[in-house]
Design a protein around this motif. Structure first.
Motif, PDB file in Angstrom:
ATOM      1  N   GLY A   4       0.849  -1.190   0.000  1.00 53.45           N
ATOM      2  CA  GLY A   4       0.000   0.000   0.000  1.00 53.45           C
ATOM      3  C   GLY A   4       0.872   1.222   0.000  1.00 53.45           C
ATOM      4  N   CYS A   5       0.236   2.306  -0.347  1.00 55.95           N
ATOM      5  CA  CYS A   5       0.939   3.558  -0.498  1.00 55.95           C
ATOM      6  C   CYS A   5       1.666   3.957   0.799  1.00 55.95           C
ATOM      7  N   LEU A   6       2.925   4.301   0.675  1.00 60.19           N
ATOM      8  CA  LEU A   6       3.733   4.644   1.847  1.00 60.19           C
ATOM      9  C   LEU A   6       4.220   6.089   1.751  1.00 60.19           C
ATOM     10  N   SER A   7       3.822   6.901   2.720  1.00 58.03           N
ATOM     11  CA  SER A   7       4.295   8.290   2.748  1.00 58.03           C
ATOM     12  C   SER A   7       5.243   8.453   3.922  1.00 58.03           C
ATOM     13  N   ILE A   8       6.448   8.902   3.614  1.00 54.81           N
ATOM     14  CA  ILE A   8       7.396   9.176   4.702  1.00 54.81           C
ATOM     15  C   ILE A   8       7.546  10.677   4.790  1.00 54.81           C
ATOM     16  N   ILE A   9       7.170  11.185   5.941  1.00 48.98           N
ATOM     17  CA  ILE A   9       7.147  12.639   6.093  1.00 48.98           C
ATOM     18  C   ILE A   9       8.282  13.030   7.033  1.00 48.98           C
ATOM     19  N   VAL A  10       9.260  13.742   6.491  1.00 49.71           N
ATOM     20  CA  VAL A  10      10.407  14.146   7.302  1.00 49.71           C
ATOM     21  C   VAL A  10      10.173  15.569   7.782  1.00 49.71           C
ATOM     22  N   LEU A  11       9.946  15.696   9.080  1.00 47.93           N
ATOM     23  CA  LEU A  11       9.729  17.030   9.654  1.00 47.93           C
ATOM     24  C   LEU A  11      11.079  17.552  10.132  1.00 47.93           C
ATOM     25  N   GLY A  12      11.410  18.751   9.743  1.00 44.74           N
ATOM     26  CA  GLY A  12      12.769  19.258   9.999  1.00 44.74           C
ATOM     27  C   GLY A  12      13.635  18.909   8.801  1.00 44.74           C
ATOM     28  N   ALA A  13      13.002  18.879   7.626  1.00 39.99           N
ATOM     29  CA  ALA A  13      13.667  18.392   6.413  1.00 39.99           C
ATOM     30  C   ALA A  13      14.853  19.242   5.993  1.00 39.99           C
ATOM     31  N   SER A  14      14.899  20.490   6.472  1.00 37.08           N
ATOM     32  CA  SER A  14      16.003  21.346   6.040  1.00 37.08           C
ATOM     33  C   SER A  14      17.190  21.235   6.997  1.00 37.08           C
ATOM     34  N   LEU A  26      16.980   6.653   3.748  1.00 40.69           N
ATOM     35  CA  LEU A  26      15.818   6.386   2.894  1.00 40.69           C
ATOM     36  C   LEU A  26      16.260   6.040   1.468  1.00 40.69           C
ATOM     37  N   PHE A  27      17.219   6.800   0.983  1.00 36.70           N
ATOM     38  CA  PHE A  27      17.695   6.561  -0.385  1.00 36.70           C
ATOM     39  C   PHE A  27      18.319   5.179  -0.503  1.00 36.70           C
ATOM     40  N   ASN A  28      19.083   4.812   0.509  1.00 37.48           N
ATOM     41  CA  ASN A  28      19.721   3.499   0.437  1.00 37.48           C
ATOM     42  C   ASN A  28      18.706   2.367   0.478  1.00 37.48           C
ATOM     43  N   LEU A  29      17.651   2.550   1.247  1.00 41.11           N
ATOM     44  CA  LEU A  29      16.596   1.522   1.296  1.00 41.11           C
ATOM     45  C   LEU A  29      15.911   1.427  -0.061  1.00 41.11           C
ATOM     46  N   TYR A  30      15.716   2.576  -0.649  1.00 41.92           N
ATOM     47  CA  TYR A  30      15.076   2.621  -1.968  1.00 41.92           C
ATOM     48  C   TYR A  30      15.983   1.953  -3.007  1.00 41.92           C
ATOM     49  N   ARG A  31      17.264   2.304  -2.946  1.00 40.59           N
ATOM     50  CA  ARG A  31      18.225   1.781  -3.926  1.00 40.59           C
ATOM     51  C   ARG A  31      18.313   0.251  -3.836  1.00 40.59           C
ATOM     52  N   GLN A  32      18.225  -0.249  -2.619  1.00 45.96           N
ATOM     53  CA  GLN A  32      18.302  -1.703  -2.444  1.00 45.96           C
ATOM     54  C   GLN A  32      16.939  -2.380  -2.585  1.00 45.96           C
ATOM     55  N   ARG A  33      15.963  -1.603  -3.006  1.00 48.54           N
ATOM     56  CA  ARG A  33      14.609  -2.084  -3.277  1.00 48.54           C
ATOM     57  C   ARG A  33      13.871  -2.586  -2.028  1.00 48.54           C
ATOM     58  N   SER A  37       9.539   2.203  -5.459  1.00 46.80           N
ATOM     59  CA  SER A  37       9.260   3.588  -5.845  1.00 46.80           C
ATOM     60  C   SER A  37       7.791   3.809  -6.219  1.00 46.80           C
ATOM     61  N   ASN A  38       7.123   2.744  -6.706  1.00 43.35           N
ATOM     62  CA  ASN A  38       5.748   2.977  -7.152  1.00 43.35           C
ATOM     63  C   ASN A  38       4.769   3.222  -6.001  1.00 43.35           C
ATOM     64  N   GLU A  39       5.207   2.915  -4.787  1.00 39.21           N
ATOM     65  CA  GLU A  39       4.277   3.135  -3.680  1.00 39.21           C
ATOM     66  C   GLU A  39       4.798   4.167  -2.664  1.00 39.21           C
ATOM     67  N   PHE A  40       5.998   4.660  -2.902  1.00 41.56           N
ATOM     68  CA  PHE A  40       6.712   5.405  -1.879  1.00 41.56           C
ATOM     69  C   PHE A  40       6.851   6.882  -2.268  1.00 41.56           C
ATOM     70  N   HIS A  41       6.583   7.743  -1.335  1.00 45.84           N
ATOM     71  CA  HIS A  41       6.684   9.171  -1.611  1.00 45.84           C
ATOM     72  C   HIS A  41       7.258   9.857  -0.373  1.00 45.84           C
TER      73      HIS A  41
END
Ligand code: BG6
Length: 490
Positions: A4-14, A26-33, A37-41
């Motif tokens: 299902g659709c996964l939204s990761i909201i980073v508060l304090g993103a700057s 997050l990028f490394n988890l994405y890179r290693q699948r 990407s189709n469910e993750f934002h």
């Protein structure tokens, strides 16, 4: 695994934490699948006004240190394969959070799976002072209507028992314990996660792991750099709150706990918390003895007060060595020495279990030193066992040698994941095993609060030590007084 659709909201993103830890993980988890990407934002939220592109280039900056993989993720971001949106807003008004909710909802509607389930993970890369208000805003404006909502928070969780309990209650009124993930990144380290396996899956260790055989245990953290631009934060907290009360104490619990009934996260955390508490009918009593003044050495490195954010008369320790004693059947009489310091001669963290002498020694092994089992948490994960062996050759003499399991050699080519990657993946999977439960947190503050208050009042003073040294000589003396027998190379 859930879908299902996964939204990761980073508060304090700057901020710094998001840039250095959260986004790369997050990028490394994405890179290693591990996340698709189709469910993750990714949603970024902070006060700074900037565009989606600004956030992208901000995240891109630490790339050289993190390597090519992050660069690839950046390309994915640019090309729209990996999606990220940024919203700016304040932390204490509804407006920004309503806008954030709208954006998440739009994404959910577009991506919702057949069963309509969605997942919302809020990562608070923020100072704890805003946790309560941010949690309130999330609860008010951003709750998931078709699936779970989880909150990830970072230390420091308070400054002492009272402030930590207040913070826990404020968040606890809004979210259930099953929704709150308190990160202690030491629990995400490979060797720390190895502790349970080593202790409970090896017959070799099971009968030895107690006061009959173990003389003393050291859990040591050293860094070879000072506070480097973190003077404001560090001077308020000091080394005990920064490292010992959380990271080292968590490790201690895993070294000292009894075997859990199963690997269920509640069973494990039940056993960890029992290291502090014995449940005795209605009486709840602490099994870790209060810390004695003569079993504490505090230090402050020479030059610490030169930092522009550190007051000239700061009493904050940058080094501490503290003995904890656990009064239970397994550990009575065994000192646990927790030691942490900044600006020392080396950067490493290890657990050092020293065994007692062999009774009736016929080889005069004492000269060679005792058996030791050492787990090197970092750098270069390893474990080794110091043993007395016969000196090879014609003579019958002994020498101390090592059974050595170095991960680099043994698991050549295997990448050890960063603690944050592992912990973030756990939050997505809903596994709380490696997160600190509220009662553990309270117990940890219980132990250190009296000592911390005395230091805050200036009743205990740190001893000055040279940068690049081993810390105050008094700490080595304390170690010997605790019964540690120096072995070769330590
Ligand atoms: C953090 C502390 O929690 O841990 C820092 O705030 C410290 O002061 C850091 O440098 C050490 O983490 P690691 O993973 O490098 O041992």
């Amino acid at each position: 695994a859930e879908t299902g659709c996964l939204s990761i909201i980073v508060l304090g993103a700057s901020g710094d934490l998001a840039k250095k830890k959260t986004f790369p993980a997050l990028f490394n988890l994405y890179r290693q699948r591990f996340i698709q990407s189709n469910e993750f934002h990714i949603f970024g939220y902070a006060r700074t006004e900037m565009s989606d592109d600004d956030l992208r280039s901000r995240i891109r900056r630490p790339i050289p240190a993190l390597g090519f993989s992050i660069f690839l993720c950046y390309i994915c971001l640019q090309s729209g394969l990996l999606q990220m949106k940024y919203t700016s807003g304040s932390y204490d008004t509804e407006e920004g959070f309503r806008l954030l909710d709208k954006q998440i909802s739009e994404h959910e509607e577009a991506k919702s799976s057949a069963d309509g389930s969605c997942r919302r993970l809020f990562y608070l890369a923020l100072p704890p002072s805003v946790y309560p208000v941010v949690c309130k805003m999330i609860k008010l404006c951003c709750m998931n209507k078709c699936g779970w909502t989880r909150i990830v928070v970072e230390k420091p969780f308070g400054k002492d028992l009272e402030s930590a309990e207040k913070l826990s209650s404020q968040i606890g009124e809004l979210f259930g314990e099953h929704q709150i993930y308190r990160i202690d990144h030491y629990l995400g380290k490979e060797m720390v996660q190895n502790l349970l396996v080593l202790r409970f899956a090896n017959r070799l260790f099971v009968p030895l792991w107690n006061r009959d055989n173990i003389d003393n245990v050291q859990i040591v953290f050293r860094e070879d750099f000072g506070i480097e631009g973190r003077g404001g934060y560090f001077d308020e907290y000091g080394i005990i709150r920064d490292i010992i009360q959380n990271h080292l104490l968590q490790v201690l619990c895993l070294v000292a706990m009894e075997k859990p009934v199963s690997l269920d996260s509640e069973h494990i955390r039940d056993e960890k918390v029992k290291v502090y508490f014995f449940f005795n009918a209605e009486l709840e009593s602490i099994s870790v003895e209060p810390i004695k003044d003569e079993e504490v050495v505090l230090g402050q490195y020479h030059g610490y007060r030169d930092d522009s954010k550190v007051p000239d008369h700061s009493n904050t320790p940058t080094f501490a060595s503290i003995i904890l004693r656990i009064h239970n059947e397994r550990w009575e009489g065994v000192p646990f020495i927790l030691k942490a310091g900044k600006a020392l001669s080396s950067k490493k963290a290890d657990i050092r279990v020293q065994f007692k002498d062999v009774p009736g020694d016929i080889f005069n092994c004492e000269k060679q030193g005792r058996n030791e089992f050492v787990m090197r948490l970092q750098p270069s994960e390893a474990m080794y066992m110091k043993l007395a062996v016969k000196q090879p050759g014609l003579e019958m003499s002994t020498v101390q040698s090592e059974l050595d399991l170095s991960y680099k050699q043994r698991y050549h080519g295997v990448t050890i994941p960063d603690a944050y990657e592992r912990l973030l993946l756990d939050t997505i999977h809903g596994d709380q095993q490696h997160f600190v439960r509220r009662d553990e947190l309270k117990a940890a503050w219980d132990i250190f609060t009296p000592l911390l208050h005395r230091i805050d009042k200036g009743e205990l003073k740190p001893i000055s030590y040279q940068q690049g040294s081993r810390g105050p000589a008094e700490a080595d003396e304390l170690l010997l007084r605790a019964g540690y027998v120096r072995t070769h190379g330590y």
